[in-house]
Design a protein around this motif. Structure first.
Motif, PDB file in Angstrom:
ATOM      1  N   PRO B 158       1.172  -1.621   0.374  1.00 20.04           N
ATOM      2  CA  PRO B 158       0.336   0.042  -0.054  1.00 20.04           C
ATOM      3  C   PRO B 158       0.856   1.538   0.133  1.00 20.04           C
ATOM      4  CG  PRO B 158      -0.262  -1.516   1.660  1.00 20.04           C
ATOM      5  CD  PRO B 158       0.544  -2.037   1.486  1.00 20.04           C
ATOM      6  N   ASP B 159       0.636   2.251  -0.663  1.00 23.28           N
ATOM      7  CA  ASP B 159       0.813   3.819  -0.457  1.00 23.28           C
ATOM      8  C   ASP B 159       0.739   4.555   0.690  1.00 23.28           C
ATOM      9  OD1 ASP B 159       2.197   4.699  -3.448  1.00 23.28           O
ATOM     10  OD2 ASP B 159       0.456   3.044  -3.449  1.00 23.28           O
ATOM     11  N   LEU B 160      -0.299   3.656   1.504  1.00 19.21           N
ATOM     12  CA  LEU B 160      -0.761   4.000   2.898  1.00 19.21           C
ATOM     13  C   LEU B 160      -1.522   3.186   3.466  1.00 19.21           C
ATOM     14  CD1 LEU B 160      -1.017   6.906   4.576  1.00 19.21           C
ATOM     15  CD2 LEU B 160      -2.600   7.122   2.857  1.00 19.21           C
ATOM     16  N   THR B 161      -1.359   3.018   4.562  1.00 22.34           N
ATOM     17  CA  THR B 161      -2.464   2.175   5.212  1.00 22.34           C
ATOM     18  C   THR B 161      -2.596   3.072   6.870  1.00 22.34           C
ATOM     19  OG1 THR B 161      -0.863   0.314   5.052  1.00 22.34           O
ATOM     20  CG2 THR B 161      -2.423   0.182   6.780  1.00 22.34           C
ATOM     21  N   PHE B 162      -4.407   3.085   6.573  1.00 22.97           N
ATOM     22  CA  PHE B 162      -4.470   3.208   7.910  1.00 22.97           C
ATOM     23  C   PHE B 162      -4.797   2.483   9.030  1.00 22.97           C
ATOM     24  CE2 PHE B 162      -5.750   6.715   5.166  1.00 22.97           C
ATOM     25  CZ  PHE B 162      -4.794   8.027   5.974  1.00 22.97           C
ATOM     26  N   TYR B 163      -4.413   2.666  10.061  1.00 23.58           N
ATOM     27  CA  TYR B 163      -4.393   1.817  11.305  1.00 23.58           C
ATOM     28  C   TYR B 163      -5.568   2.083  12.288  1.00 23.58           C
ATOM     29  CZ  TYR B 163      -3.743  -1.509  15.248  1.00 23.58           C
ATOM     30  OH  TYR B 163      -4.115  -1.788  16.622  1.00 23.58           O
ATOM     31  N   PHE B 164      -7.111   2.070  11.898  1.00 18.20           N
ATOM     32  CA  PHE B 164      -8.531   2.418  12.848  1.00 18.20           C
ATOM     33  C   PHE B 164      -7.649   1.425  14.777  1.00 18.20           C
ATOM     34  CE2 PHE B 164     -10.504   5.493  10.789  1.00 18.20           C
ATOM     35  CZ  PHE B 164      -9.532   5.054   9.373  1.00 18.20           C
ATOM     36  N   ARG B 165      -7.224   2.204  15.781  1.00 19.03           N
ATOM     37  CA  ARG B 165      -7.919   1.304  16.769  1.00 19.03           C
ATOM     38  C   ARG B 165      -8.328   2.182  17.658  1.00 19.03           C
ATOM     39  NH1 ARG B 165      -4.735   0.698  21.356  1.00 19.03           N
ATOM     40  NH2 ARG B 165      -3.311  -0.703  21.529  1.00 19.03           N
ATOM     41  N   ALA B 166      -9.236   1.074  18.572  1.00 23.19           N
ATOM     42  CA  ALA B 166     -10.111   1.541  19.006  1.00 23.19           C
ATOM     43  C   ALA B 166      -9.924   0.127  20.677  1.00 23.19           C
ATOM     44  CB  ALA B 166     -11.356   1.764  18.375  1.00 23.19           C
ATOM     45  N   PRO B 167      -9.771   1.271  22.337  1.00 19.41           N
ATOM     46  CA  PRO B 167     -10.025  -0.084  22.952  1.00 19.41           C
ATOM     47  C   PRO B 167     -10.132  -1.221  23.057  1.00 19.41           C
ATOM     48  CG  PRO B 167      -9.997   2.153  24.054  1.00 19.41           C
ATOM     49  CD  PRO B 167     -10.444   2.364  22.631  1.00 19.41           C
ATOM     50  N   LEU B 168      -9.570  -1.819  23.354  1.00 26.91           N
ATOM     51  CA  LEU B 168     -10.497  -3.953  22.994  1.00 26.91           C
ATOM     52  C   LEU B 168     -11.998  -2.945  23.049  1.00 26.91           C
ATOM     53  CD1 LEU B 168     -10.116  -6.470  21.695  1.00 26.91           C
ATOM     54  CD2 LEU B 168      -9.197  -6.854  24.290  1.00 26.91           C
ATOM     55  N   GLU B 169     -12.940  -3.456  24.607  1.00 24.93           N
ATOM     56  CA  GLU B 169     -13.950  -2.950  24.924  1.00 24.93           C
ATOM     57  C   GLU B 169     -14.357  -2.609  24.163  1.00 24.93           C
ATOM     58  OE1 GLU B 169     -15.566  -5.286  27.252  1.00 24.93           O
ATOM     59  OE2 GLU B 169     -13.410  -6.109  26.972  1.00 24.93           O
ATOM     60  N   ILE B 208      -5.829 -10.675  17.828  1.00 23.55           N
ATOM     61  CA  ILE B 208      -5.260 -10.052  16.378  1.00 23.55           C
ATOM     62  C   ILE B 208      -4.816  -8.300  16.646  1.00 23.55           C
ATOM     63  CG2 ILE B 208      -6.711  -8.999  14.363  1.00 23.55           C
ATOM     64  CD1 ILE B 208      -8.703 -11.591  15.006  1.00 23.55           C
ATOM     65  N   MET B 209      -5.592  -7.767  18.029  1.00 26.18           N
ATOM     66  CA  MET B 209      -5.351  -6.270  17.707  1.00 26.18           C
ATOM     67  C   MET B 209      -3.490  -5.888  18.462  1.00 26.18           C
ATOM     68  SD  MET B 209      -6.911  -3.703  20.227  1.00 26.18           S
ATOM     69  CE  MET B 209      -6.621  -2.115  20.625  1.00 26.18           C
ATOM     70  N   SER B 210      -3.437  -7.276  19.337  1.00 29.49           N
ATOM     71  CA  SER B 210      -1.848  -7.278  19.846  1.00 29.49           C
ATOM     72  C   SER B 210      -1.098  -7.478  18.598  1.00 29.49           C
ATOM     73  CB  SER B 210      -1.286  -8.412  20.451  1.00 29.49           C
ATOM     74  OG  SER B 210      -2.305  -8.439  21.311  1.00 29.49           O
ATOM     75  N   GLU B 211      -1.332  -8.218  17.570  1.00 32.41           N
ATOM     76  CA  GLU B 211      -0.088  -8.455  16.156  1.00 32.41           C
ATOM     77  C   GLU B 211      -1.008  -7.288  15.299  1.00 32.41           C
ATOM     78  OE1 GLU B 211       0.758 -10.755  15.918  1.00 32.41           O
ATOM     79  OE2 GLU B 211       0.957 -11.712  17.228  1.00 32.41           O
ATOM     80  N   TYR B 212      -1.224  -6.475  15.525  1.00 33.54           N
ATOM     81  CA  TYR B 212      -1.250  -5.155  15.022  1.00 33.54           C
ATOM     82  C   TYR B 212      -0.524  -3.940  15.092  1.00 33.54           C
ATOM     83  CZ  TYR B 212      -5.539  -5.335  11.634  1.00 33.54           C
ATOM     84  OH  TYR B 212      -6.809  -6.253  10.568  1.00 33.54           O
ATOM     85  N   ASP B 213      -0.916  -3.887  16.648  1.00 32.56           N
ATOM     86  CA  ASP B 213       0.202  -3.270  16.945  1.00 32.56           C
ATOM     87  C   ASP B 213       1.510  -3.614  16.584  1.00 32.56           C
ATOM     88  OD1 ASP B 213      -1.955  -1.563  18.929  1.00 32.56           O
ATOM     89  OD2 ASP B 213      -1.760  -2.976  20.415  1.00 32.56           O
ATOM     90  N   ARG B 214       2.162  -4.657  16.836  1.00 34.19           N
ATOM     91  CA  ARG B 214       3.120  -5.546  16.623  1.00 34.19           C
ATOM     92  C   ARG B 214       3.963  -4.943  15.272  1.00 34.19           C
ATOM     93  NH1 ARG B 214       4.957  -9.569  20.128  1.00 34.19           N
ATOM     94  NH2 ARG B 214       2.564 -10.877  19.432  1.00 34.19           N
ATOM     95  N   MET B 215       2.780  -4.515  13.823  1.00 34.12           N
ATOM     96  CA  MET B 215       2.604  -4.036  12.423  1.00 34.12           C
ATOM     97  C   MET B 215       3.386  -2.835  12.809  1.00 34.12           C
ATOM     98  SD  MET B 215       0.671  -7.650  10.645  1.00 34.12           S
ATOM     99  CE  MET B 215      -0.686  -7.020  11.453  1.00 34.12           C
ATOM    100  N   ALA B 216       2.415  -2.175  14.098  1.00 32.89           N
ATOM    101  CA  ALA B 216       2.424  -0.924  12.995  1.00 32.89           C
ATOM    102  C   ALA B 216       3.585   0.217  12.912  1.00 32.89           C
ATOM    103  CB  ALA B 216       1.410  -0.261  14.136  1.00 32.89           C
ATOM    104  N   GLU B 217       3.997  -0.357  13.197  1.00 30.24           N
ATOM    105  CA  GLU B 217       5.687   0.521  13.027  1.00 30.24           C
ATOM    106  C   GLU B 217       6.317  -0.280  11.936  1.00 30.24           C
ATOM    107  OE1 GLU B 217       9.888   2.053  15.387  1.00 30.24           O
ATOM    108  OE2 GLU B 217       8.514   1.430  16.643  1.00 30.24           O
ATOM    109  N   GLY B 218       6.833  -0.732  11.868  1.00 28.06           N
ATOM    110  CA  GLY B 218       7.778  -1.462  10.761  1.00 28.06           C
ATOM    111  C   GLY B 218       6.713  -1.664   9.432  1.00 28.06           C
ATOM    112  N   ASP B 219       5.561  -1.458   9.334  1.00 26.17           N
ATOM    113  CA  ASP B 219       5.019  -1.431   7.995  1.00 26.17           C
ATOM    114  C   ASP B 219       4.101  -0.234   7.868  1.00 26.17           C
ATOM    115  OD1 ASP B 219       4.701  -4.730   7.187  1.00 26.17           O
ATOM    116  OD2 ASP B 219       3.935  -4.708   9.147  1.00 26.17           O
ATOM    117  N   ASN B 220       4.619   1.238   9.244  1.00 28.40           N
ATOM    118  CA  ASN B 220       4.162   2.143   8.260  1.00 28.40           C
ATOM    119  C   ASN B 220       2.984   2.052   8.636  1.00 28.40           C
ATOM    120  OD1 ASN B 220       6.713   3.057   8.160  1.00 28.40           O
ATOM    121  ND2 ASN B 220       6.758   2.229   5.946  1.00 28.40           N
TER     122      ASN B 220
END
Lengths: 264, 264
Positions: B158-169, B208-220
């Protein structure tokens, strides 16, 4: 593991030829499986279309069963999950190379998890009519990166023995033609636009696959078998190797009446 | 024999192997920041209930109303794997590996026949979920991240990846309040996390959310706060999209009659 059918050879997968420790899996194990749970023997017959694999598998199954070994077989497009879907895709020619490669991978892993691993766990001999090598070769000749294909099959099991039934494309052509009186779209690699002449296309495609098998054979230590000889001759050679692996003393075998027609 | 050799020898077709575009290429060409195509790809990621689909919908509407050349695609099973997925889900035979491969096959089809041609044709492609969904979910299921990264190597980055993050609950309650009947695989029941579907879903989404968090930096990933007001968040999303992607490239040309005629 049933004691009766336990192969007598040392369970390979512990050490390879150089004495190094190796896993039963090429890379990581399938999630949920442990290496030490996998017993049995996995024996693979590879070779291009018309190399005589299926005939040999039928004969070997009978021989092994007569020797008291429980046999499970596998092949391409035999999974419960996607076999029908692949048949449909092939029939309609409406599929791209990457999708087809991944559908075949799904078919392979479904059989691995639901058929091969349970069989090996109960100490059976698994005879594979084609394995990941055919799938890798087909992908590579279609321009999919070699390391990509190897990465895809990282969780496949290393076979104990892999026979490569090597035949010249022209012999393969004769056999395939004799079998079905026509050459199929996929056997001649027509999706690759090699030649509008079906015969040339077949020879070129099978030669490309054969070349890729040669590369694979160096990487994965295939046992090359001259598949151009008669069925009994090929069977004798393969039987001897398997007998040595499983610790079977006598390699004498005559097919039953039901299979006599294949014995020539 | 000479006839055969003459036919087999003109095999320099095999050299075409090197010239033919090898498949997992798009990502590899990306290292210097340039793309081998004129289009652009914007994706949204995040767990269920994070607000990503609403936000992408609003972004899409904004661009559509402005007459931009765009295509919207979703991470959904297409016709290709529908019967297999249904079969697997009904009999609960899908394993982490086959689940992952079926989705990859499906995505490959969309990628080769839709996303990549559109990018080559100069479209702005908006994707609701992309390969990171597979990375997060399948890693949570136990697949190896390296295996997954290789599996999706054919996908354009992707040229741009938005990661939408809300508290799990917050996210989980949004889903559970509106959709009380969770499906078996959707709730991650195959992982044996809990006998209670809602509880299993909660834990699975957390993984799944922990996995997203783990990728957030490396995958921009551009991290978006999913708890903000919808319109404020959308304003921010449009700003970022305008900064990071050359949107005017996809805008209709005012006078270009030819351009207008070529638009669907």
């Amino acid at each position: 593991m049933s004691r009766k059918n336990k192969p007598k050879s040392t369970a390979t997968g512990r050490k390879n030829g150089r004495g190094e420790m190796t896993s039963r899996f090429y890379g990581l194990p399938i999630p949920g499986y442990k290496d030490e749970e996998v017993g049995g023997s996995l024996i693979v017959l590879e070779g291009t279309d018309g190399s005589g694999r299926s005939t040999q598998i039928t004969l070997l199954t009978e021989w092994l069963e007569s020797q008291g070994f429980a046999v499970q077989t596998m092949g391409l497009r035999r999974s419960y999950l996607v076999a029908e879907d692949i048949d449909d895709l092939l029939a309609n020619n409406a599929v791209t190379r990457m999708t087809l490669a991944l559908m075949y991978a799904t078919d392979f892993y479904d059989q691995l998890e639901h058929r091969i691993l349970p069989a090996l766990r109960s100490g059976m001999v698994v005879l594979a009519d084609r394995y990941i090598y055919t799938l890798i070769a087909r992908g590579v000749v279609r321009g999919i990166d070699r390391e990509y294909m190897h990465g895809l099959y990282q969780m496949a099991l290393r076979p104990h023995l892999t026979f490569w039934l090597n035949v010249r494309p022209e012999v393969a052509f004769e056999r395939e033609f004799r079998k079905s009186h026509a050459i199929s779209y996929w056997e001649s690699g027509r999706d690759m636009s090699l030649s509008s002449d079906l015969f040339r296309s077949f020879i070129r495609y099978q030669s490309m696959v054969k070349k890729e098998f040669e590369t694979l054979g160096r990487r994965h230590t295939f046992v090359p078998v001259d598949g151009g000889r008669s069925v009994p001759e090929v069977n004798q050679e393969v039987r001897e190797r398997i007998a040595a692996h499983l610790g079977i003393r006598s390699t004498r075998y005559r097919p039953s009446g039901a299979l006599a027609a294949a014995w020539r | 024999m000479n006839v055969w050799e003459a036919l087999v020898n003109p095999l320099p077709t095999m050299q075409a192997e090197e010239e033919a575009p090898s498949l997992p290429a798009p990502q590899l060409l990306k290292t210097d920041g340039t793309r081998p195509y004129p289009g652009a790809l914007i994706v949204v990621e995040g767990i269920d209930g994070s607000g990503k689909s609403t936000q992408l919908y609003l972004l899409k509407r904004w661009l559509e109303i402005g007459g931009y050349r765009l295509h919207f695609t979703e991470w959904n099973s297409s016709e290709l794997v529908k019967s297999a997925t249904k079969r697997g889900k009904q009999s609960r035979l899908l394993t982490p590996v086959t689940f992952s491969l079926l989705h990859a096959a499906d995505f490959a089809d969309r990628c080769e026949r839709q996303i990549l041609p559109l990018l080559q044709g100069g479209y702005l492609v908006l994707a609701d979920r992309y390969i990171y969904t597979a990375f997060a979910r399948d890693t949570a299921r136990g697949c190896s991240p390296e295996w997954l990264r290789n599996l999706y190597r054919f996908a354009p980055l992707p040229d741009l990846t938005f990661y939408f993050r809300a508290p799990l609950e917050v996210a989980v309650n949004r889903i559970l309040s509106g959709r009380p009947k969770l499906k078996y695989y959707e709730a991650g029941m195959d992982l044996g996390l809990s006998f209670d579907r809602a509880e299993s879903f909660r834990v699975f989404q957390g993984m799944i959310m922990s996995e997203y968090d783990r990728m957030a930096e490396g995958d921009n990933f551009v991290v978006m706060d999913g708890t903000q007001q919808v319109n404020k968040l959308q304003k921010k999303m449009r700003e970022i999209a305008g900064e990071r992607v050359d949107l005017k490239h996809f805008r209709p040309k005012e006078k270009g009659r030819a351009e207008r005629a070529s638009r669907p």
